[in-house]
Design a protein around this motif. Structure first.
Motif, PDB file in Angstrom:
ATOM      1  N   LEU A  74       0.825  -1.214   0.000  1.00 50.70           N
ATOM      2  CA  LEU A  74       0.000   0.000   0.000  1.00 50.70           C
ATOM      3  C   LEU A  74       0.858   1.263   0.000  1.00 50.70           C
ATOM      4  N   LYS A  75       2.010   1.201   0.664  1.00 51.61           N
ATOM      5  CA  LYS A  75       2.897   2.372   0.691  1.00 51.61           C
ATOM      6  C   LYS A  75       3.433   2.719  -0.698  1.00 51.61           C
ATOM      7  N   LYS A  76       3.414   1.751  -1.613  1.00 56.80           N
ATOM      8  CA  LYS A  76       3.885   1.981  -2.978  1.00 56.80           C
ATOM      9  C   LYS A  76       2.768   2.498  -3.897  1.00 56.80           C
ATOM     10  N   GLN A  77       1.611   2.719  -3.355  1.00 55.55           N
ATOM     11  CA  GLN A  77       0.491   3.344  -4.064  1.00 55.55           C
ATOM     12  C   GLN A  77       0.061   2.600  -5.329  1.00 55.55           C
ATOM     13  N   PRO A  78      -0.314   1.342  -5.212  1.00 57.39           N
ATOM     14  CA  PRO A  78      -0.851   0.644  -6.389  1.00 57.39           C
ATOM     15  C   PRO A  78      -2.218   1.198  -6.753  1.00 57.39           C
ATOM     16  N   LYS A  79      -2.618   0.988  -7.961  1.00 58.45           N
ATOM     17  CA  LYS A  79      -3.949   1.427  -8.388  1.00 58.45           C
ATOM     18  C   LYS A  79      -5.023   0.554  -7.733  1.00 58.45           C
ATOM     19  N   ARG A  80      -4.706  -0.748  -7.655  1.00 57.79           N
ATOM     20  CA  ARG A  80      -5.662  -1.697  -7.126  1.00 57.79           C
ATOM     21  C   ARG A  80      -4.903  -2.831  -6.437  1.00 57.79           C
ATOM     22  N   LEU A  81      -5.403  -3.278  -5.310  1.00 59.10           N
ATOM     23  CA  LEU A  81      -4.788  -4.383  -4.585  1.00 59.10           C
ATOM     24  C   LEU A  81      -5.852  -5.420  -4.236  1.00 59.10           C
ATOM     25  N   ILE A  82      -5.630  -6.630  -4.706  1.00 60.49           N
ATOM     26  CA  ILE A  82      -6.516  -7.745  -4.366  1.00 60.49           C
ATOM     27  C   ILE A  82      -5.722  -8.700  -3.494  1.00 60.49           C
ATOM     28  N   VAL A  83      -6.212  -8.966  -2.296  1.00 59.56           N
ATOM     29  CA  VAL A  83      -5.534  -9.931  -1.419  1.00 59.56           C
ATOM     30  C   VAL A  83      -6.384 -11.199  -1.356  1.00 59.56           C
ATOM     31  N   ILE A  84      -5.727 -12.335  -1.500  1.00 58.08           N
ATOM     32  CA  ILE A  84      -6.418 -13.626  -1.491  1.00 58.08           C
ATOM     33  C   ILE A  84      -5.945 -14.402  -0.276  1.00 58.08           C
ATOM     34  N   GLU A  85      -6.845 -14.617   0.660  1.00 57.04           N
ATOM     35  CA  GLU A  85      -6.509 -15.260   1.923  1.00 57.04           C
ATOM     36  C   GLU A  85      -7.453 -16.431   2.193  1.00 57.04           C
ATOM     37  N   LYS A  86      -6.866 -17.556   2.543  1.00 56.88           N
ATOM     38  CA  LYS A  86      -7.652 -18.765   2.797  1.00 56.88           C
ATOM     39  C   LYS A  86      -8.299 -18.758   4.177  1.00 56.88           C
ATOM     40  N   ASP A  87      -7.645 -18.098   5.132  1.00 62.69           N
ATOM     41  CA  ASP A  87      -8.073 -18.136   6.536  1.00 62.69           C
ATOM     42  C   ASP A  87      -8.913 -16.903   6.883  1.00 62.69           C
ATOM     43  N   PRO A  88     -10.214 -17.057   7.117  1.00 61.74           N
ATOM     44  CA  PRO A  88     -11.078 -15.900   7.398  1.00 61.74           C
ATOM     45  C   PRO A  88     -10.770 -15.198   8.719  1.00 61.74           C
ATOM     46  N   ARG A  89      -9.954 -15.781   9.561  1.00 61.52           N
ATOM     47  CA  ARG A  89      -9.609 -15.120  10.839  1.00 61.52           C
ATOM     48  C   ARG A  89      -8.888 -13.795  10.608  1.00 61.52           C
ATOM     49  N   PHE A  90      -8.263 -13.650   9.436  1.00 61.37           N
ATOM     50  CA  PHE A  90      -7.482 -12.441   9.178  1.00 61.37           C
ATOM     51  C   PHE A  90      -8.313 -11.296   8.593  1.00 61.37           C
ATOM     52  N   VAL A  91      -9.569 -11.543   8.320  1.00 64.02           N
ATOM     53  CA  VAL A  91     -10.408 -10.516   7.687  1.00 64.02           C
ATOM     54  C   VAL A  91     -10.461  -9.218   8.487  1.00 64.02           C
ATOM     55  N   PRO A  92     -10.692  -9.232   9.818  1.00 56.87           N
ATOM     56  CA  PRO A  92     -10.753  -7.955  10.552  1.00 56.87           C
ATOM     57  C   PRO A  92      -9.490  -7.112  10.401  1.00 56.87           C
ATOM     58  N   ALA A  93      -8.323  -7.751  10.452  1.00 53.15           N
ATOM     59  CA  ALA A  93      -7.067  -7.012  10.308  1.00 53.15           C
ATOM     60  C   ALA A  93      -6.938  -6.426   8.902  1.00 53.15           C
ATOM     61  N   LEU A  94      -7.355  -7.183   7.906  1.00 52.23           N
ATOM     62  CA  LEU A  94      -7.278  -6.713   6.518  1.00 52.23           C
ATOM     63  C   LEU A  94      -8.324  -5.626   6.248  1.00 52.23           C
ATOM     64  N   GLU A  95      -9.498  -5.776   6.871  1.00 44.69           N
ATOM     65  CA  GLU A  95     -10.534  -4.741   6.741  1.00 44.69           C
ATOM     66  C   GLU A  95     -10.043  -3.406   7.296  1.00 44.69           C
ATOM     67  N   LEU A  96      -9.274  -3.469   8.354  1.00 44.14           N
ATOM     68  CA  LEU A  96      -8.716  -2.256   8.949  1.00 44.14           C
ATOM     69  C   LEU A  96      -7.809  -1.543   7.952  1.00 44.14           C
ATOM     70  N   LEU A  97      -7.011  -2.317   7.234  1.00 44.64           N
ATOM     71  CA  LEU A  97      -6.134  -1.734   6.208  1.00 44.64           C
ATOM     72  C   LEU A  97      -6.947  -1.164   5.047  1.00 44.64           C
ATOM     73  N   ARG A  98      -7.959  -1.901   4.628  1.00 42.69           N
ATOM     74  CA  ARG A  98      -8.785  -1.420   3.508  1.00 42.69           C
ATOM     75  C   ARG A  98      -9.473  -0.111   3.871  1.00 42.69           C
ATOM     76  N   GLU A  99      -9.969  -0.022   5.080  1.00 44.87           N
ATOM     77  CA  GLU A  99     -10.661   1.192   5.523  1.00 44.87           C
ATOM     78  C   GLU A  99      -9.692   2.374   5.550  1.00 44.87           C
ATOM     79  N   SER A 100      -8.452   2.121   5.938  1.00 43.23           N
ATOM     80  CA  SER A 100      -7.490   3.211   6.086  1.00 43.23           C
ATOM     81  C   SER A 100      -7.060   3.810   4.743  1.00 43.23           C
ATOM     82  N   CYS A 101      -7.188   3.035   3.640  1.00 40.11           N
ATOM     83  CA  CYS A 101      -6.697   3.539   2.344  1.00 40.11           C
ATOM     84  C   CYS A 101      -7.815   3.689   1.313  1.00 40.11           C
ATOM     85  N   LYS A 102      -9.062   3.584   1.739  1.00 39.68           N
ATOM     86  CA  LYS A 102     -10.188   3.529   0.793  1.00 39.68           C
ATOM     87  C   LYS A 102     -10.315   4.768  -0.082  1.00 39.68           C
ATOM     88  N   GLU A 103      -9.806   5.913   0.356  1.00 41.55           N
ATOM     89  CA  GLU A 103      -9.910   7.139  -0.434  1.00 41.55           C
ATOM     90  C   GLU A 103      -8.928   7.153  -1.596  1.00 41.55           C
TER      91      GLU A 103
END
Length: 348
Positions: A74-103
């Protein structure tokens, strides 16, 4: 403790550190999923730098876990980032990142197994490039689970050969982690003790670079091995223009008897009743020294061997169906058909 991301020139609100997130959500690495968390931000930044310039690119991260490499991407400013994760336990942590860069960044979280993921659909909307042109603004990045890394890279190499999946967009590069020994195998030259099937298959279709080694101590929990960071850039002109399955069959068979002369390995490509005759013919066609061992053969040698085998299969189509590992009953049925339709022609 919190950290802040800087994206598109704007400093985002401080975020909990990866260590804090792991404690906050009680995230424990699951051994069966080969999970190991990378905590050092300097190392995750270094992994992403190994991918080159990814600003305004479409990035797919495989196995983000709690998001340590994700932050560096995210620090490298991609246009779009898709993360593929098998373990749903990590969703809250990833959601936090998505919320922080959504703009500034379009971040998408897909829960699923990368082994069954449709990467062509994942990158839908990304620009395409002609194969012999420059690589598309697309990149695969991932801290791969050791349990699937070799199987996954073979599957992706097949997609590279077919120009399908992520490679339907062009020569999409990959920056991935592997066990150090696997990384060394991928780049191993002829004669090297690590030279194996994986070496040849990777080098047939990609320009492979071993970037650097991450000590196992950098991960939590600490794995038993160090970790290699490897980039693979699909070649403009692959070394072979033969179906991937045929090349894989030949190379796998050749390395099945690593310490034997190549002549002995080649014989396993053919039924016993014609093995001697066709082995001699194939050695002449491939122009190789029959006393060379498989790990001593160059990539060019393997190219010649594959084309020689292809010519023989075109002459005797039944050969392609033969596998020396066939179950006994299947082998006997095959030999009956083969001998009646082909052997007489060869002997005559």
């Amino acid at each position: 403790m919190s950290t802040a991301l800087r994206v598109s020139g704007a400093r985002l609100p401080p975020l909990p550190s990866i260590r804090d997130l792991i404690k906050m959500y009680r995230l424990r690495a699951i051994k069966q999923l080969s999970q190991n968390f990378l905590m050092d931000e300097r190392l995750t930044d270094k992994i992403v730098r190994a991918a080159g310039n990814i600003t305004n690119h479409h990035i797919c991260e495989v196995g983000p876990g709690p998001g340590s490499i994700t932050r560096s991407i995210l620090k490298k400013q991609p246009k779009r980032l898709i993360v593929i994760e098998k373990d749903p336990r990590f969703v809250p942590a990833l959601e936090l990142l998505r919320e922080s860069c959504k703009e500034d960044i379009d971040m998408q979280i897909d829960i699923g197994d990368i082994m069954h993921h449709n990467l062509e659909k994942t990158f839908e909307g990304a620009p395409k490039r002609e194969w012999d042109y420059s690589s598309p603004p697309i990149h695969l990045i991932g801290n791969l689970p050791f349990s699937v890394s070799t199987h996954l890279i073979i599957r992706w190499l097949e997609a590279v050969s077919q120009k399908s999946s992520a490679w339907s967009y062009g020569r999409t590069p990959m920056t991935l982690t592997f066990q150090k020994e696997v990384g060394e195998r991928m780049i191993a030259p002829p004669g090297d003790k690590q030279r194996c099937r994986l070496s040849v298959m990777c080098q047939m279709w990609c320009d492979v670079h071993y970037k650097f080694t991450i000590p196992g101590t950098a991960f939590v929990p600490k794995p038993d091995v160090d970790v290699a960071v490897v980039t693979l850039w699909p070649l403009r002109h692959p070394l072979v223009d033969i179906p991937f399955s045929m090349v894989e069959k030949v190379v796998r068979t050749m390395f099945n008897m690593r310490q034997k002369y190549s002549e002995k390995s080649i014989m396993r490509l053919f039924p016993d009743c014609v093995a001697e005759e066709l082995t001699k013919k194939m050695i002449v066609l491939a122009e190789i020294d029959p006393t060379t061992r498989s790990f001593q053969l160059t990539n060019e040698d393997f190219v010649h061997i594959c084309y020689a085998y292809k010519l023989l299969c075109e002459e005797y189509p039944q050969l392609e169906e033969f596998n020396f590992r066939m179950p006994k009953v299947q082998r006997e049925e095959y030999l009956q058909k083969f001998e009646s339709s082909v052997k007489r022609t060869i002997v005559d």
